[in-house]
Scaffold this motif. Structure first.
Motif, PDB file in Angstrom:
ATOM      1  N   HIS A 167      -2.458   1.537   4.718  1.00 16.50           N
ATOM      2  CA  HIS A 167      -2.973   0.747   3.531  1.00 16.50           C
ATOM      3  C   HIS A 167      -4.417   0.548   3.761  1.00 16.50           C
ATOM      4  N   CYS A 178      -0.563   1.612  -5.407  1.00 14.96           N
ATOM      5  CA  CYS A 178       0.396   1.793  -4.193  1.00 14.96           C
ATOM      6  C   CYS A 178       1.353   0.919  -4.147  1.00 14.96           C
ATOM      7  N   CYS A 180       2.273  -1.006  -2.121  1.00 17.77           N
ATOM      8  CA  CYS A 180       2.215  -2.420  -1.638  1.00 17.77           C
ATOM      9  C   CYS A 180       1.427  -3.300  -2.525  1.00 17.77           C
ATOM     10  N   LYS A 182      -1.647  -3.014  -3.810  1.00 12.64           N
ATOM     11  CA  LYS A 182      -3.212  -2.710  -4.142  1.00 12.64           C
ATOM     12  C   LYS A 182      -3.494  -1.244  -4.586  1.00 12.64           C
ATOM     13  N   CYS A 185      -5.138   2.908  -1.573  1.00 13.55           N
ATOM     14  CA  CYS A 185      -4.638   2.950  -0.196  1.00 13.55           C
ATOM     15  C   CYS A 185      -4.586   4.279   0.433  1.00 13.55           C
TER      16      CYS A 185
END
Ligand SMILES: [Zn+2]
Length: 319
Positions: A167, A178, A180, A182, A185
């Motif tokens: 990340h 991504c 996650c 964000k 990454c």
């Protein structure tokens, strides 16, 4: 303790690898079971405990033979408390007390860590790290995992999230989304899916002929194979990937100056077609004394890194 066996578990979303390992980090027996995520993951540890007992019966060995159990689990871990903060893909509730549950179900002392950290410890102990005390491991698979070892031990950070190399932002603007939350990454360009993302983008942005053009779907492996056979668009894709990975690893190198940065996981099986351009960009972005002292290398343990690292935890954290 030297005669006893270390029980090592590498817990994955679909399969769980279990091994009995001796004090020298050699695997005595290893096997796999399916990770049963039903009923909010309640059966996962139960099945592991049952499987260990069955294996001991089968080998006519008593439980006295076992020194303790170590486990690598996906997700950020509080190593002191033995808690997994979140492991959504296993069905567990947040702050799952994995260490306690393991101890109750197996009757063994337990130690847990993040799976990518275990893979890094495995490479340090018996793999490409070759005993190096300062080592960074990056695993390029379905996602991108990482582990940072400094002074012979894993760096956890304040909330167990150190080493989340996947990340690191490598595309600060207009990057791919991504998992996650964000964008941009390393995982979005250097995982197996990431390589395909990059190739699709290259195909969209040019009219260049390529064996990848017109395919309904293709894999990261097909991109590397095409690059190796001289397909220019595939080669450009691999060069892009190498640029991002080389950039991230050089910056890690600049922060940590480890003996080695080890690249593992399914994507790393591409070998030299990947490693050589990554070296090129690493050299370009690394600080002068870092590029002469930090070595980039491919992982050697493949699928066993996780269990060997989990065994290392038993040997060093439970003694
Ligand atoms: Zn991310």
């Amino acid at each position: 303790m030297s005669e006893k066996w270390l029980v090592a578990v590498d817990l994955g979303g679909t399969t769980t690898k279990i091994a009995f390992v001796n004090d020298y980090g050699e695997i005595i027996k290893k096997w796999e079971i399916v990770t049963d995520k039903s009923e909010s993951g309640k059966k996962i540890v139960l099945n592991i405990a049952k499987s260990i007992d069955e294996k001991l019966d089968e080998m006519h060995v008593s439980k006295q033979q076992l020194a303790g159990i170590g486990m690598g689990a996906p997700g950020p871990v509080d190593v002191e408390k033995g808690i997994i903060y979140e492991a959504v893909n296993l069905g567990w509730e947040n702050n799952y007390p994995l260490k306690n549950i393991l101890e109750v179900e197996t009757g063994l002392s337990a130690v847990i860590d993040n799976d990518a950290n275990c893979a890094a410890l495995g490479e340090m102990w018996k793999g490409a790290g070759n005993g190096a005390k300062d080592l960074v491991c990056v695993t390029l698979g379905t996602g991108v995992g990482g582990g940072v070892i400094a002074n012979g031990d894993i760096v956890h950070g304040t909330h167990g999230a150190a080493g989340e190399i996947g990340h690191i932002t490598v595309v600060p603007e207009h990057g791919f989304q991504c998992n996650c939350g964000k964008q941009g990454c390393l995982e979005t360009v250097a995982s197996a899916t990431g390589v395909v993302n990059l190739a699709v983008k290259e195909l969209e942005q040019s009219n260049m002929a390529s064996v990848l053009r017109g395919q309904d779907a293709f894999s990261a492996k097909m991109v590397f194979d095409a690059a190796r056979e001289g397909d220019e668009l595939a080669a450009m894709t691999v060069d892009r990937l190498a640029f991002y990975l080389g950039l991230a690893l050089a910056n890690l190198g600049n922060a940590l100056n480890p003996d080695k940065i080890v690249i593992g996981g399914g994507v790393s099986k591409a070998g030299d077609v990947l490693l050589i351009p990554v070296q090129k960009y690493f050299q370009k972005f690394a600080f002068n004394s870092v590029k002469h002292s930090t070595l980039l290398d491919l992982a050697v343990l493949e699928n066993d890194a996780g269990v060997i690292g989990a065994a290392w935890l038993v040997k060093h954290k439970l003694a």
